[in-house]
Design a protein around this motif. Structure first.
Motif, PDB file in Angstrom:
ATOM      1  N   UNK A   1       0.838  -1.196   0.000  1.00 52.82           N
ATOM      2  CA  UNK A   1       0.000   0.000   0.000  1.00 52.82           C
ATOM      3  C   UNK A   1       0.872   1.243   0.000  1.00 52.82           C
ATOM      4  N   UNK A   2       0.410   2.277  -0.687  1.00 52.05           N
ATOM      5  CA  UNK A   2       1.106   3.555  -0.615  1.00 52.05           C
ATOM      6  C   UNK A   2       0.117   4.689  -0.800  1.00 52.05           C
ATOM      7  N   UNK A   3       0.494   5.833  -0.268  1.00 53.53           N
ATOM      8  CA  UNK A   3      -0.317   7.034  -0.409  1.00 53.53           C
ATOM      9  C   UNK A   3       0.322   7.927  -1.454  1.00 53.53           C
ATOM     10  N   UNK A   4      -0.517   8.556  -2.242  1.00 55.28           N
ATOM     11  CA  UNK A   4      -0.043   9.481  -3.264  1.00 55.28           C
ATOM     12  C   UNK A   4      -0.724  10.818  -3.017  1.00 55.28           C
ATOM     13  N   UNK A   5       0.082  11.863  -2.966  1.00 55.40           N
ATOM     14  CA  UNK A   5      -0.436  13.222  -2.916  1.00 55.40           C
ATOM     15  C   UNK A   5       0.234  13.964  -4.063  1.00 55.40           C
ATOM     16  N   UNK A   6      -0.573  14.450  -4.990  1.00 56.31           N
ATOM     17  CA  UNK A   6      -0.012  15.060  -6.193  1.00 56.31           C
ATOM     18  C   UNK A   6      -0.658  16.408  -6.475  1.00 56.31           C
ATOM     19  N   UNK A   7       0.161  17.396  -6.834  1.00 54.54           N
ATOM     20  CA  UNK A   7      -0.392  18.689  -7.214  1.00 54.54           C
ATOM     21  C   UNK A   7      -0.973  18.626  -8.626  1.00 54.54           C
ATOM     22  N   UNK A   8      -1.968  19.451  -8.861  1.00 54.35           N
ATOM     23  CA  UNK A   8      -2.577  19.588 -10.187  1.00 54.35           C
ATOM     24  C   UNK A   8      -2.424  21.040 -10.610  1.00 54.35           C
ATOM     25  N   UNK A   9      -1.950  21.228 -11.818  1.00 52.49           N
ATOM     26  CA  UNK A   9      -1.812  22.574 -12.374  1.00 52.49           C
ATOM     27  C   UNK A   9      -1.838  22.451 -13.889  1.00 52.49           C
ATOM     28  N   UNK A  10      -2.953  22.819 -14.498  1.00 50.97           N
ATOM     29  CA  UNK A  10      -3.110  22.686 -15.942  1.00 50.97           C
ATOM     30  C   UNK A  10      -4.034  23.783 -16.445  1.00 50.97           C
ATOM     31  N   UNK A  11      -3.794  24.207 -17.679  1.00 42.63           N
ATOM     32  CA  UNK A  11      -4.631  25.229 -18.311  1.00 42.63           C
ATOM     33  C   UNK A  11      -5.132  24.696 -19.640  1.00 42.63           C
ATOM     34  N   UNK A  12      -6.323  25.132 -20.014  1.00 44.05           N
ATOM     35  CA  UNK A  12      -6.937  24.740 -21.281  1.00 44.05           C
ATOM     36  C   UNK A  12      -7.340  26.002 -22.036  1.00 44.05           C
ATOM     37  N   UNK A  13      -7.098  25.990 -23.354  1.00 33.39           N
ATOM     38  CA  UNK A  13      -7.444  27.139 -24.178  1.00 33.39           C
ATOM     39  C   UNK A  13      -7.724  26.656 -25.600  1.00 33.39           C
ATOM     40  N   UNK A  14      -8.670  27.311 -26.300  1.00 34.81           N
ATOM     41  CA  UNK A  14      -8.929  26.923 -27.694  1.00 34.81           C
ATOM     42  C   UNK A  14      -7.700  27.083 -28.586  1.00 34.81           C
ATOM     43  N   UNK A  15      -6.766  27.958 -28.200  1.00 35.49           N
ATOM     44  CA  UNK A  15      -5.540  28.113 -28.984  1.00 35.49           C
ATOM     45  C   UNK A  15      -4.372  27.357 -28.334  1.00 35.49           C
ATOM     46  N   UNK A  16      -4.687  26.402 -27.471  1.00 36.43           N
ATOM     47  CA  UNK A  16      -3.663  25.612 -26.792  1.00 36.43           C
ATOM     48  C   UNK A  16      -3.026  24.597 -27.713  1.00 36.43           C
ATOM     49  N   UNK A  17      -2.101  23.852 -27.166  1.00 45.39           N
ATOM     50  CA  UNK A  17      -1.347  22.871 -27.930  1.00 45.39           C
ATOM     51  C   UNK A  17      -2.128  21.576 -28.083  1.00 45.39           C
ATOM     52  N   UNK A  18      -2.308  21.160 -29.326  1.00 38.75           N
ATOM     53  CA  UNK A  18      -2.957  19.892 -29.620  1.00 38.75           C
ATOM     54  C   UNK A  18      -1.955  18.780 -29.324  1.00 38.75           C
ATOM     55  N   UNK A  19      -2.272  17.848 -28.417  1.00 37.24           N
ATOM     56  CA  UNK A  19      -1.310  16.796 -28.065  1.00 37.24           C
ATOM     57  C   UNK A  19      -0.999  15.864 -29.229  1.00 37.24           C
ATOM     58  N   UNK A  20      -1.841  15.867 -30.264  1.00 38.87           N
ATOM     59  CA  UNK A  20      -1.621  14.996 -31.416  1.00 38.87           C
ATOM     60  C   UNK A  20      -0.869  15.691 -32.550  1.00 38.87           C
ATOM     61  N   UNK A  21      -0.607  16.976 -32.397  1.00 38.63           N
ATOM     62  CA  UNK A  21       0.074  17.727 -33.452  1.00 38.63           C
ATOM     63  C   UNK A  21       1.577  17.510 -33.389  1.00 38.63           C
ATOM     64  N   UNK A  22       2.230  17.692 -34.539  1.00 35.53           N
ATOM     65  CA  UNK A  22       3.684  17.619 -34.571  1.00 35.53           C
ATOM     66  C   UNK A  22       4.248  18.860 -33.895  1.00 35.53           C
ATOM     67  N   UNK A  23       5.455  18.733 -33.348  1.00 29.90           N
ATOM     68  CA  UNK A  23       6.073  19.873 -32.686  1.00 29.90           C
ATOM     69  C   UNK A  23       7.546  19.934 -33.069  1.00 29.90           C
ATOM     70  N   UNK A  24       8.119  21.095 -32.866  1.00 29.63           N
ATOM     71  CA  UNK A  24       9.511  21.344 -33.182  1.00 29.63           C
ATOM     72  C   UNK A  24      10.356  21.097 -31.935  1.00 29.63           C
ATOM     73  N   UNK A  25      11.300  20.169 -32.013  1.00 35.52           N
ATOM     74  CA  UNK A  25      12.146  19.860 -30.860  1.00 35.52           C
ATOM     75  C   UNK A  25      12.941  21.072 -30.392  1.00 35.52           C
ATOM     76  N   UNK A  26      13.242  21.986 -31.293  1.00 39.51           N
ATOM     77  CA  UNK A  26      13.993  23.185 -30.918  1.00 39.51           C
ATOM     78  C   UNK A  26      13.210  24.036 -29.924  1.00 39.51           C
ATOM     79  N   UNK A  27      11.886  23.940 -29.968  1.00 38.33           N
ATOM     80  CA  UNK A  27      11.057  24.709 -29.039  1.00 38.33           C
ATOM     81  C   UNK A  27      11.172  24.188 -27.605  1.00 38.33           C
ATOM     82  N   UNK A  28      11.702  22.990 -27.446  1.00 34.93           N
ATOM     83  CA  UNK A  28      11.810  22.374 -26.122  1.00 34.93           C
ATOM     84  C   UNK A  28      13.152  22.656 -25.456  1.00 34.93           C
ATOM     85  N   UNK A  29      13.948  23.544 -26.019  1.00 35.97           N
ATOM     86  CA  UNK A  29      15.291  23.823 -25.499  1.00 35.97           C
ATOM     87  C   UNK A  29      15.302  24.398 -24.101  1.00 35.97           C
ATOM     88  N   UNK A  30      14.311  25.154 -23.732  1.00 41.10           N
ATOM     89  CA  UNK A  30      14.310  25.812 -22.432  1.00 41.10           C
ATOM     90  C   UNK A  30      13.418  25.044 -21.450  1.00 41.10           C
TER      91      UNK A  30
END
Length: 176
Positions: free
Chosen positions: A84-113
């Motif tokens: 048995x174990x206990x899990x306590x996890x924070x939640x922090x997420x935002x949703x927007x119509x102009x947000x990032x589609x998780x199924x879309x392709x992305x540019x790895x260079x954008x992940x540099x920071x």
């Protein structure tokens, strides 16, 4: 690609959220916890609750912050025993119509920071599902290699021999 069916559903519509936000206390029933356990590959989820605060984000989006609390059963990677174990996890997420589609392709260079703020998730329509948010953040909080408290790996003392590079060196030595 279609979104998978959430383990349990708690839909929230944009129009339900006042400018000051709205608090949600989510408590799951046995069937919902069983579905979450099955989806996450856990023997059991004995308890799963979340305290969330949903606020407007930008003009037509939503932000969710809060905490998930869970009592789960995991299988130890060392002993293969359930524990048995206990899990306590924070939640922090935002949703927007102009947000990032998780199924879309992305540019790895954008992940540099790694310090850059994550873009909001894509809001499709005018509804988010807090059940899916809770399931996702619980999954993210799970230790991929859970160990029962006090469990230790006791090898034969030749852990270096387990390395794939050690195996390559042995093959190289045979050819010499």
């Amino acid at each position: 690609m279609t979104n998978p069916t959430p383990h349990f559903s708690r839909p929230v519509h944009l129009r339900e959220i006042p400018a000051t936000g709205r608090h949600f206390m989510i408590e799951t029933n046995e069937d919902e916890r069983r579905a979450v356990a099955r989806q996450l590959g856990l023997p059991d989820v004995a308890a799963l609750t979340a305290k969330l605060h949903v606020t407007p984000f930008r003009k037509d989006g939503l932000a969710v912050e809060g905490t998930i609390l869970a009592q789960i059963t995991q299988i130890c990677v060392v002993t293969a025993e359930p524990f048995e174990s206990k899990v306590e996890a924070p939640v922090d997420i935002r949703f927007s119509p102009d947000g990032q589609d998780p199924n879309a392709e992305f540019d790895l260079a954008e992940l540099n920071n790694p310090e850059a703020e994550d873009p909001p998730d894509l809001l499709v329509g005018d509804t988010i599902d807090l059940g899916a948010v809770v399931s996702e953040f619980l999954a993210l909080a799970l230790d991929p290699y859970p160990r029962k408290p006090g469990a230790t790996f006791e090898g034969d003392g030749d852990e270096a021999g387990l390395s794939p590079f050690a195996a390559l060196n042995r093959l190289k030595d045979k050819d010499s």
